[in-house]
Structures are given as C-alpha cells and as structure tokens.
Enzyme design. Sequence first.
Site: not given
Length: 467
Positions: A188-191
């Site tokens: 998700g957004s951690t990437f």
Amino acid sequence: MIRRFNLAESGITIAESLPQEVADRVAQMQIKESLVDGLELLRQQQRFYPQQELAADILGYVDGERKGQAGVEYSQQNLLERSMPSIQFSRSSNGSWVPDRLTAGFVQLDDLKLQLTIDTRLQRAARTALKEKMKEHDAKRGTVIVMDARNGELLSVVAEPSYDPNQYFNFDLSRYKNWAVTDVYEPGSTFKAINVAIALEAGAVKPNSVFKDEGRIFMDGWTIQNSDYKFVGARGPSTVTEILKHSSNVGMVHVMRSMKASLYYQALEKLGLGQTAGTDLPFEVTSQLKNREQFINSPVEVATTAFGQGFSITPMQLVQLNGALANGGKLVTPHVVRGLFDRDGEAYWKLPRPVPKQVFSPETTKQVLEMMETVVDGGTGKAAQIPGYRIAGKTGTAQKANAGGGYSDKAIITSFVGIMPVEAPRYVVLAVIDEPKDGSGGTVAAPIVESVMESLISIEKIAPSKK
C-alpha cells in the site's frame, strides 16, 4: 495403554519432556517405595531458551532429535551443532536459572559462540509496544523490524503471536514461521516513497513538480480515489511533496505515469521485486510482481502499483528498500547473524554477504527523506513525532487482497515505516498490523514505531536533532 504395551516389542513411551522436578519425584518413588517398578527414566539433552518467547521468531527451536526446525537454529545448524556436555539447570533464590554442575573444561569446550545482531532490550520494547496495540485494536497478527541501514544488521525482529521454544510442541504449527519473511502482502502507501525515489532517479519529476489531484479518476473501468476523498474531495494542483505528505493515490498515479512503463518496470526489477531480500532467516519467500508484458500493456497495472497495490512483498524487503533511502541509495542485506566469536570477542568467522548494490543516488534519497519528513511533521504520520528529533516516515492503510481476486470490504492491513534521524539517517523501523478491527496506519502502526524509536534513542543514546 495395556493394549499398546502388549503390541510393543519392548517398552513404550508414556510421556516425553518431563520437568526435572517430576522426574526426580519418580526416581525417589522407585528407590523408596517401589511403586513404579518397570519405569525407565531416559535422560535427554534439550536446548534451553531462558528468554522464552522474546526472540523465538529469530532463534527458532530444536526438536526432540536436536534438529533445528525454525529460525537460526535451522538456518545455522551447521554452526550450532557442537559437542556439548549435559548440563542441568535449577532456579536460584532470585528466580534466575543457573547450572547445577558445570563439567570440567566446559568453558574451553565451548569457546566459539554464534553472535547475533539483535539487541534484547530493543526486542523487548518492540514486542511490548506491538502486543499492546494488537490488543487495543483486536488485530490478527503483527510484526516489527528494526534495521541499521549502514550494514543491514537487524536489531529487532518481532512477530506476534509467538511461542515458547522450550515448549514448541504446545503451539500450533503456524506460530513457528516468522511471517516477516515467510508471507507477502501488498504494502500500500508505504511503497509510495520508493515510487517517488524511482521517478526522481529517472528524472521524470522533481520534488516541486505539480500534478492535478482530482481526488478520483477512472481507468479501464476501475475507479481510483484517495482514501480521504469523501471528506476532502479534489485537492487540485499539488507538488510531489504534497502528494506524498497527504498520501494521495490519484497524485501518485500521475507521478508514475510521467515515466515510461517499461522504465518503471525495469526500476522495480532493479530494486529486487520478484526476488528475496536475501536475509539469513530461513524460509524467506520471493516478492511477487506481474510479468513485464502484462505490466507494460495495462495502464491500470501501472496505476495500482503507483500506490502500492497489485504486487506483494515481505515486510523484510520493505525494510531493505527503505534502508536504501536511509543510507544513500544502497541495497544492503538484512541479517541477524554477526558471526562466530571467541571468548575474547575476536571474530573467528563471519557470514559472507553480497556487496551492497547502488540503486539510487545520494541526492535522490536526500530529497525523498526530506519529503517523508513532512509526512511526520504535518501529514498522515503525525503520531510518530518525537519532540526534538527529525523523523521521516510513511503510513499505509490497504485493503487486503482476496485469494480469489479483488479486495476485501472489511479486512485491512496497516503499516508505518520510519527512518531516523533525518540529518544523519541510520535506523529503519517498520510496524505492520494485520487485520486490526479499526484504525489506520497513522493511528495503529505509527504509535508503535514512535514507541520503538523512543527506546532506540535511549539505548543508542541518540542526540536530539539540530534544526
């Protein structure tokens, strides 16, 4: 029992792994009371883990045949198989375990010791912080990883729920695997920070490049929208820094579409997607990335990858990738084994590791870290703030992919990755919480990272940042 005895050619096993105090009582009954004639007590060597579940995810355990079945007990069994005398332990008056009778020459016999990179103080702090949040949000499982980005040393690796390796036989098989390396998930957004680094490195964007954030777009019959679209709507013109700060899905789609799909895919492969992080913990699985043709010919594949969906990695590989943002662009190998050391602390042998691979320029990583710092200062990661310290970070709140395709309406996976201190980046801390009943990466995972970093500051005596 009588039937089993009659069928056996000789004796049968009645019980295994008897506590020493029980065995002593049976022996006394045989000697004094002759009440248990015919019973034979067979002494077996057994590995003893005084820290119990504290480092079970790293150490693993040995079975009844003294074969390593998990952790470094499995991956480094050739180093741990040593000729050892039998030692009995008993509790002292203060409750600690001490050997009863050390065999003469024991110290000389066990001169070399396998030294790990794990800091037990940090391991305890990370496990406590993780368990508290898991209980608060009734989560299925969680993991916390702390890595020194300079060399890949893992200072802490926690996976919950865990087990007591002294009594491994009392736990379900699922407890034995360390899912930080054995399971993949969509980050998700951690990437997004990794994707921004890819775009910057390719020269496709600059930190102040502006893109129109409509809040919601439609692509190939799919709807892509920001997580806060219902409340915020369209944000309009936004810089790449603002897109990362507010974790805009739509903004990231525009950012990554600014470079050729073939070059984007090539960059993902260069980072190691579709491979493993190469850690020395056993049973690590490879990350999963769509094949090149499918990726390049499908605009929606590029779009979903831009905000961290449509591919899967292990928590360990996400730590490795963020380590490259912290150390000037190098992929180091995450590891827990430091080597074999003698009693004087001199290295006898060290596990050979690959030469770090340069994947980003130092200038790119410096820019991304400064952008990630805005996430903590005033964006979705405010819960990770520590007064006096510069911290970079990125939140993630993603719907879980269903086995049959599509995404769950209820099950989510929350995460937060933090890097500190920004002015001299060294430590990467990741928390991933699987299926909390409520919350987001900013409210569930970020506070865990903040707590672990507080402990890290105390243990490593990290001085406050000078702003």
